[in-house]
Scaffold this active site. Structure first.
Site, PDB file in Angstrom:
ATOM      1  N   ARG A  19      -1.200  19.976 100.678  1.00  0.00           N
ATOM      2  CA  ARG A  19      -2.259  19.599  99.731  1.00  0.00           C
ATOM      3  C   ARG A  19      -1.626  19.542  98.348  1.00  0.00           C
ATOM      4  O   ARG A  19      -1.100  20.546  97.869  1.00  0.00           O
ATOM      5  CB  ARG A  19      -3.395  20.630  99.760  1.00  0.00           C
ATOM      6  CG  ARG A  19      -4.372  20.479  98.590  1.00  0.00           C
ATOM      7  CD  ARG A  19      -5.620  21.306  98.763  1.00  0.00           C
ATOM      8  NE  ARG A  19      -6.431  20.756  99.832  1.00  0.00           N
ATOM      9  CZ  ARG A  19      -7.636  21.202 100.172  1.00  0.00           C
ATOM     10  NH1 ARG A  19      -8.174  22.215  99.512  1.00  0.00           N
ATOM     11  NH2 ARG A  19      -8.306  20.644 101.166  1.00  0.00           N
ATOM     12  N   HIS A  71      -8.450  12.184 101.418  1.00  0.00           N
ATOM     13  CA  HIS A  71      -8.639  13.441 102.170  1.00  0.00           C
ATOM     14  C   HIS A  71      -8.862  13.044 103.634  1.00  0.00           C
ATOM     15  O   HIS A  71      -9.944  13.215 104.185  1.00  0.00           O
ATOM     16  CB  HIS A  71      -9.834  14.211 101.606  1.00  0.00           C
ATOM     17  CG  HIS A  71      -9.911  15.638 102.022  1.00  0.00           C
ATOM     18  ND1 HIS A  71      -8.939  16.261 102.798  1.00  0.00           N
ATOM     19  CD2 HIS A  71     -10.858  16.596 101.775  1.00  0.00           C
ATOM     20  CE1 HIS A  71      -9.281  17.521 102.998  1.00  0.00           C
ATOM     21  NE2 HIS A  71     -10.439  17.750 102.404  1.00  0.00           N
ATOM     22  N   GLN A  83     -10.311  15.414 106.461  1.00  0.00           N
ATOM     23  CA  GLN A  83     -11.756  15.657 106.356  1.00  0.00           C
ATOM     24  C   GLN A  83     -12.532  14.509 106.986  1.00  0.00           C
ATOM     25  O   GLN A  83     -13.515  14.718 107.696  1.00  0.00           O
ATOM     26  CB  GLN A  83     -12.159  15.825 104.889  1.00  0.00           C
ATOM     27  CG  GLN A  83     -13.634  16.045 104.689  1.00  0.00           C
ATOM     28  CD  GLN A  83     -14.103  17.393 105.219  1.00  0.00           C
ATOM     29  OE1 GLN A  83     -13.586  18.430 104.823  1.00  0.00           O
ATOM     30  NE2 GLN A  83     -15.068  17.397 106.135  1.00  0.00           N
ATOM     31  N   ASP A 105     -20.096  14.590  97.775  1.00  0.00           N
ATOM     32  CA  ASP A 105     -18.979  15.471  97.433  1.00  0.00           C
ATOM     33  C   ASP A 105     -19.196  15.902  95.987  1.00  0.00           C
ATOM     34  O   ASP A 105     -19.978  15.280  95.245  1.00  0.00           O
ATOM     35  CB  ASP A 105     -17.663  14.690  97.607  1.00  0.00           C
ATOM     36  CG  ASP A 105     -16.417  15.521  97.327  1.00  0.00           C
ATOM     37  OD1 ASP A 105     -16.501  16.766  97.347  1.00  0.00           O
ATOM     38  OD2 ASP A 105     -15.352  14.914  97.099  1.00  0.00           O
ATOM     39  N   CYS A 125     -18.352  17.649 102.510  1.00  0.00           N
ATOM     40  CA  CYS A 125     -17.055  18.246 102.882  1.00  0.00           C
ATOM     41  C   CYS A 125     -16.945  19.696 102.438  1.00  0.00           C
ATOM     42  O   CYS A 125     -16.081  20.412 102.934  1.00  0.00           O
ATOM     43  CB  CYS A 125     -15.920  17.408 102.309  1.00  0.00           C
ATOM     44  SG  CYS A 125     -15.923  17.308 100.509  1.00  0.00           S
ATOM     45  N   ARG A 184     -13.168  20.351 111.347  1.00  0.00           N
ATOM     46  CA  ARG A 184     -11.835  20.288 110.731  1.00  0.00           C
ATOM     47  C   ARG A 184     -10.801  20.820 111.710  1.00  0.00           C
ATOM     48  O   ARG A 184      -9.718  20.249 111.882  1.00  0.00           O
ATOM     49  CB  ARG A 184     -11.795  21.113 109.428  1.00  0.00           C
ATOM     50  CG  ARG A 184     -12.618  20.566 108.277  1.00  0.00           C
ATOM     51  CD  ARG A 184     -12.063  19.269 107.734  1.00  0.00           C
ATOM     52  NE  ARG A 184     -10.669  19.375 107.324  1.00  0.00           N
ATOM     53  CZ  ARG A 184     -10.251  19.878 106.156  1.00  0.00           C
ATOM     54  NH1 ARG A 184     -11.129  20.296 105.258  1.00  0.00           N
ATOM     55  NH2 ARG A 184      -8.964  19.943 105.850  1.00  0.00           N
TER      56      ARG A 184
HETATM   57  N1  NVA Z   1     -13.143  15.696  96.039  1.00  0.00           N
HETATM   58  C1  NVA Z   1     -12.978  17.111  96.268  1.00  0.00           C
HETATM   59  C2  NVA Z   1     -12.852  17.411  97.731  1.00  0.00           C
HETATM   60  C3  NVA Z   1     -12.817  18.886  98.062  1.00  0.00           C
HETATM   61  C4  NVA Z   1     -12.591  19.168  99.509  1.00  0.00           C
HETATM   62  C5  NVA Z   1     -11.775  17.610  95.509  1.00  0.00           C
HETATM   63  O1  NVA Z   1     -10.743  16.935  95.531  1.00  0.00           O
HETATM   64  O2  NVA Z   1     -11.842  18.677  94.895  1.00  0.00           O
END
Ligand code: NVA
Length: 319
Positions: free
Chosen positions: A109, A136, A139, A232, A272, A300
């Protein structure tokens, strides 16, 4: 074929369209099989180690990869990326070369997509995007698995995402949803729309799968007869300094009871997580009868197990 560093070319999952529509179905099928027989698939037996690194906060991703890698018979090695300080203390390329000599796969990440591209170019083992600023994809695999479980098939279903159309979830819904043959609608303020190249890629994929892609700044039109409503946070990780500016533009794009009323009667609600109740999602919606967010969070695990097993198989490891 050989790739960077002379290594045989390996398959990675850096963005949703790194797997084609048929491959996406295979991964979801494998995930469903693994969910049905949770401890019956051990392609990482040995145990082989998977390196898991986070440059941004995490709960679900660290949990689900750690549990999943262990259930596949492997050893999840969560490395402290504050210590590794990838790209500062040591180049991404050198870090990748070291990780790839000892780990069966790398899960990362991080921030810019170019960082994970660089990791993949030099690791010599599969690299999995556990969230970047742009995508992502793990997800969205979990989300597709969830919709498939609840509705039987994905192709032809309408999935509406409300909120920041420029963020990683919106862009992954575009690519992953189009790959699944879904009609993907992004309802977002005009100043927060997806990257034009990602949009073009999604449109090209949708043309081949029978899906479609719409971006609109009309939230009511976006929600009309949708089969799935997703949202989100309005402030993604790394955007905290913009929080004050990001509140007002998104209010009309909240996933609230009005949005649900515009959708199909049995609409599924996805988020998510982490969720900010009263901002992007109403409490009555995320905690209400249409919400499948806890299935989504559990999935997930299964989706990523299917993905890892599939990637290892593509790269020559028998499952
Ligand atoms: N768009 C959010 C997703 C979190 C799983 C972020 O990048 O923080």
């Amino acid at each position: 074929m050989t790739g960077a560093d002379g290594a045989a070319t390996v398959r990675h999952f850096l963005r949703d369209d790194d797997i084609d529509p048929a491959e996406q179905t295979s991964v979801l099928d494998l995930a469903a099989a693994m969910k049905a027989d949770r401890h019956g698939h051990r392609p990482l037996a040995g145990p082989q180690t998977v390196a898991v690194l986070f440059d941004k906060p995490t709960l679900r991703t660290q949990l689900s990869f750690s549990v999943g890698i262990a259930e596949l018979g492997g050893h999840p090695m969560v490395l402290d990326s504050r210590l590794a300080n990838i790209g500062v203390r040591e180049s991404i390329a050198d870090t990748a070369r070291v990780l790839g000599r000892q780990a069966a796969a790398v899960v990362w990440r991080t921030y810019g997509q170019e960082r994970i591209d660089e990791m993949a170019a030099h690791a010599g083992v599969p690299v999995v995007n556990a969230l970047t600023d742009s995508f992502h994809p793990c997800q969205v695999l979990a989300d597709l698995l969830t919709v498939r479980e609840h509705r039987g098939h994905l192709a032809g279903r309408t999935l509406t995402y409300l909120g920041d159309g420029a963020n990683n979830m919106a862009q992954s819904y575009l690519l992953g949803g189009a790959s699944a043959g879904m009609h993907v609608r992004i309802g977002s303020p005009a100043a927060y729309t997806p990257d034009v190249q990602v949009l073009a890629d999604a449109r090209r994929i949708a043309a081949a799968t029978g899906g479609s892609v719409v971006v609109t700044d009309d939230p009511a039109a976006a929600c009309e007869q949708a089969d799935v409503l997703a949202t989100d946070t309005w402030v993604s990780m790394g955007q905290e300094s913009e929080a004050a500016d990001r509140a007002a533009p998104f209010v009309a794009f909240a996933l609230d009871e009005t949005a649900v009323a515009r959708a199909t009667d049995d609409v599924l609600v996805l988020h998510c997580l982490p969720a900010y109740r009263g901002s992007e999602v109403a409490t009555a919606v995320i905690d209400g009868p249409h919400s499948v967010v806890w299935d989504e969070a559990e999935n997930r695990l299964h989706a990523q197990k299917g993905l890892l097993a599939w990637l290892l198989e593509q790269n020559g490891d028998p499952t």
